[in-house]
Enzyme design. Structure first.
Site, PDB file in Angstrom:
ATOM      1  N   LYS A  87       0.784  -1.175  -0.067  1.00  0.00           N
ATOM      2  CA  LYS A  87      -0.095  -0.013  -0.017  1.00  0.00           C
ATOM      3  C   LYS A  87       0.854   1.308  -0.031  1.00  0.00           C
ATOM      4  O   LYS A  87       1.838   1.490   0.396  1.00  0.00           O
ATOM      5  CB  LYS A  87      -0.907   0.049   1.311  1.00  0.00           C
ATOM      6  CG  LYS A  87      -1.901   1.031   1.218  1.00  0.00           C
ATOM      7  CD  LYS A  87      -2.834   1.008   2.557  1.00  0.00           C
ATOM      8  CE  LYS A  87      -4.006   1.883   2.658  1.00  0.00           C
ATOM      9  NZ  LYS A  87      -4.846   1.756   3.813  1.00  0.00           N
ATOM     10  N   SER A 156      -9.430   1.720   2.614  1.00  0.00           N
ATOM     11  CA  SER A 156      -8.392   2.541   1.791  1.00  0.00           C
ATOM     12  C   SER A 156      -7.552   1.671   0.949  1.00  0.00           C
ATOM     13  O   SER A 156      -6.708   2.201   0.380  1.00  0.00           O
ATOM     14  CB  SER A 156      -7.840   3.512   2.742  1.00  0.00           C
ATOM     15  OG  SER A 156      -6.931   3.074   3.736  1.00  0.00           O
ATOM     16  N   SER A 180     -10.261  -0.636   6.767  1.00  0.00           N
ATOM     17  CA  SER A 180      -9.651  -0.570   5.367  1.00  0.00           C
ATOM     18  C   SER A 180      -8.942  -1.988   4.733  1.00  0.00           C
ATOM     19  O   SER A 180      -8.321  -1.793   3.705  1.00  0.00           O
ATOM     20  CB  SER A 180      -8.732   0.513   5.515  1.00  0.00           C
ATOM     21  OG  SER A 180      -9.388   1.788   5.610  1.00  0.00           O
TER      22      SER A 180
END
Length: 452
Positions: A87, A156, A180
Site C-alpha cells: 500500500k 482505503s 480498510s
C-alpha cells in the site's frame, strides 16, 4: 525464454504457500513467477488500476538475485521469491511513496519501513506500490473492482485487495484504521486479515491514528495470510504498541487440525438493520450449517462507532498537521472535514474515549469463553455500484477499536455475482487460533458445497 500463457496461468493459480514451497525447492524460479505476474498485470491493469508505482525490470532484478542466491546454496528466507504489493502509505527506500495525495507527489523515502526491511530480509520481492485512498482515509483512488469495474473495490487499501483479487500478486499489505483491510477484502473476494493491535510494527508507515492504525495482509487463502502476517510480526522500539514477545506460530497453527469442532457466536453489531438482505440471508444459512452455533447480543456497544471516530479524527488532526500546512487546498473536502472535526474534540472526551478499548475486551471475554470466533458481516453487503465512495466500515470499526484480530473469508456470492465476505473475530492475541478456525470454516463450507 518467455512463459507460455498456459504456464503463467498455472503458476498464478497456486496459493502463496504452494508457491513458496516450489520456489524453495527450485521447482519454480523467482523470475518465472515475476514474469507470470507481469504478464497478468499487463492484461488487467488497464481496467483494474491497482498500482500507484510499478517497475517490472526492478522486480525482475530482485528475482534474478534471489534465484542466484538459491542456486548458490545460500540460506533463503521464509518468503523467498514471493512478490508482494505494498500500500502506498508504506515507505520504500528509493521508491516513490505518495500516500495517495498530491501533497506528497514525487516523495521518495530515504529509508524502508520496518516491515519492508523485514520483507527484504526474508526474500520477498517488492513488486510495487498499490493505490490507496487519499491519506488512507475515505476519498477513493483510481482502482476499480476486479469483478466489475463499475463497482468500488472498497478502501482505503483498495489497490492491495484488487491486486490479489485480479491475480497480479499472490500477497499484498494494507492498513486498517476503520475497515480498510476487511471491507476491500470482502468486496474483492479475497482473504483479508487484520491482526491484533500491536502485532505488526508500523514504523515508516503513514500515521493517521496511533491508537487505531493496524497493519493487515491480503492473500488467496487463510494460510497465505498466516504466512505473511507471521513474517511481519515482531517488536520494534520505534513503535510503542509492539512488545518483545515470542513470534506466534500463525502458519503452523493455521494448518493444524482443530482439536474439536469450532463453536461460533453469531453477533449482530450496532447498525445491523442496515445489512443487505442477501448478506443476512447468507449468514442465516451459514449458521444453520454449523453445529453449536449461537446468537450473542453486543449490548452496550451502540456508541462505539462514534467513540472510534472521535479518536480517529482527533489524532488525525494532529498527525496530518504537517500535510495540512503544506497543502490544505489540495485535500478533498471529506478529509478536510474530518480534520476540522478532530480539532474540535475536547481533551476530556478524547481521553475518556481511550478507556473504551479495555472495557470492550472485558465484555468480549465472556463471549470468547463460549466460542472460538465471533461471526459478523465483513461489510453491509456486496460492493456498491459507483466509484465515488469506498463503502461503509460500520461493521469493521468496532473490532479495530477493540484491537482484536479479524479476518474476512470470501464465502458468499450476491445475486449480481459480486463476492461477499464473512468476518470472523477472535480474542485479542489469539490470532493463530482465529486463523485455524477461519481455515476450518472455509474448508467446511467448500466440502458442503461440493456435496450438493
Amino acid at each position: 525464454m518467455a512463459l507460455r500463457a498456459d504456464q503463467a496461468e498455472a503458476i498464478l493459480s497456486l496459493s502463496a504457500v504452494a508457491l513458496r514451497d516450489r520456489l524453495a525447492s527450485g521447482a519454480l524460479r523467482a523470475v518465472e513467477l515475476v514474469e507470470a505476474c507481469l504478464a497478468r498485470i499487463a492484461a488487467v491493469e488497464p481496467r483494474v488500476q491497482a498500482w500507484a508505482w510499478l517497475d517490472g525490470e526492478h522486480a525482475l532484478e530482485q528475482a534474478r538475485a534471489l534465484d542466484k542466491r538459491r542456486q548458490a546454496g545460500l540460506p533463503i528466507g521464509a518468503l523467498h521469491g514471493l512478490p508482494v504489493g505494498l500500500k502506498d502509505v508504506i515507505d520504500t527506500k528509493g521508491i516513490p511513496t505518495a500516500n495517495g495525495t498530491a501533497i506528497d507527489a514525487g516523495r521518495v523515502p530515504a529509508e524502508d519501513a520496518w516491515i519492508v526491511a523485514r520483507l527484504r530480509a526474508e526474500g520477498a520481492i517488492i513488486m510495487g506500490k498499490t493505490v490507496t485512498a487519499e491519506c488512507a482515509f475515505m476519498h477513493p483512488g483510481k482502482t476499480t473492482n476486479p469483478y466489475n469495474a463499475a463497482h468500488t473495490p472498497g478502501g482505503s487499501s483498495q489497490g492491495s485487495a484488487a491486486a490479489v483479487s485480479a491475480g497480479m500478486v499472490p500477497l499484498a499489505i494494507g492498513t486498517q484504521t476503520g475497515g480498510s483491510v476487511i471491507r476491500p477484502a470482502s468486496f474483492c473476494g479475497v482473504v483479508g486479515f487484520k491482526p491484533s493491535f500491536g502485532m505488526i510494527p508500523r514504523t515508516g508507515v503513514l500515521t493517521q491514528s496511533p491508537f487505531l492504525d493496524t497493519m493487515g495482509v491480503f492473500g488467496k487463502t487463510v494460510e497465505d495470510c498466516a504466512l505473511l502476517a507471521e513474517v511481519l510480526t515482531g517488536h520494534d522500539t520505534g513503535d510503542r504498541a509492539t512488545a518483545p514477545l515470542p513470534t506466534p506460530r500463525m502458519l503452523d497453527v493455521a494448518l493444524s487440525k482443530v482439536p474439536v469442532t469450532p463453536t461460533f457466536a453469531f453477533a449482530k453489531p450496532p447498525g445491523h438493520e442496515q445489512t443487505d438482505p442477501q448478506m443476512q440471508s447468507a449468514l442465516d444459512e451459514l449458521a444453520g450449517l454449523l453445529p453449536d452455533a449461537f446468537d450473542v447480543p453486543l449490548s452496550g456497544f451502540d456508541e462505539i462507532a462514534a467513540i472510534r471516530q472521535r479518536i480517529n479524527y482527533a489524532e488525525m488532526s494532529k498527525c496530518y498537521y504537517g500535510l495540512e500546512r503544506r497543502g490544505r487546498d489540495l485535500m478533498s473536502d471529506v478529509l478536510k472535514g474530518a480534520i476540522d472535526e478532530g480539532k474540535a474534540v475536547l481533551a476530556r472526551d478524547y481521553l475518556a474515549a481511550l478507556d473504551w478499548r479495555d472495557l470492550m475486551n472485558t465484555a468480549l471475554a465472556e463471549v470468547f469463553d463460549r466460542c472460538d470466533a465471533i461471526v459478523t458481516p465483513a461489510a453491509l453487503g456486496p460492493a456498491p455500484e459507483g466509484l465515488g465512495s469506498t463503502g461503509s466500515s460500520l461493521f469493521n470499526g468496532l473490532w479495530t477499536m477493540a484491537g482484536v484480530p479479524a479476518i474476512s473469508v470470501p464465502l458468499f456470492v450476491a445475486e449480481n455475482g459480486m463476492p461477499m465476505g464473512v468476518q470472523l473475530v477472535g480474542r485479542r492475541g489469539d490470532d493463530a487460533r482465529l486463523l485455524r478456525t477461519a481455515r476450518w470454516l472455509a474448508h467446511h463450507v467448500e466440502t458442503l458445497d461440493q456435496g450438493n
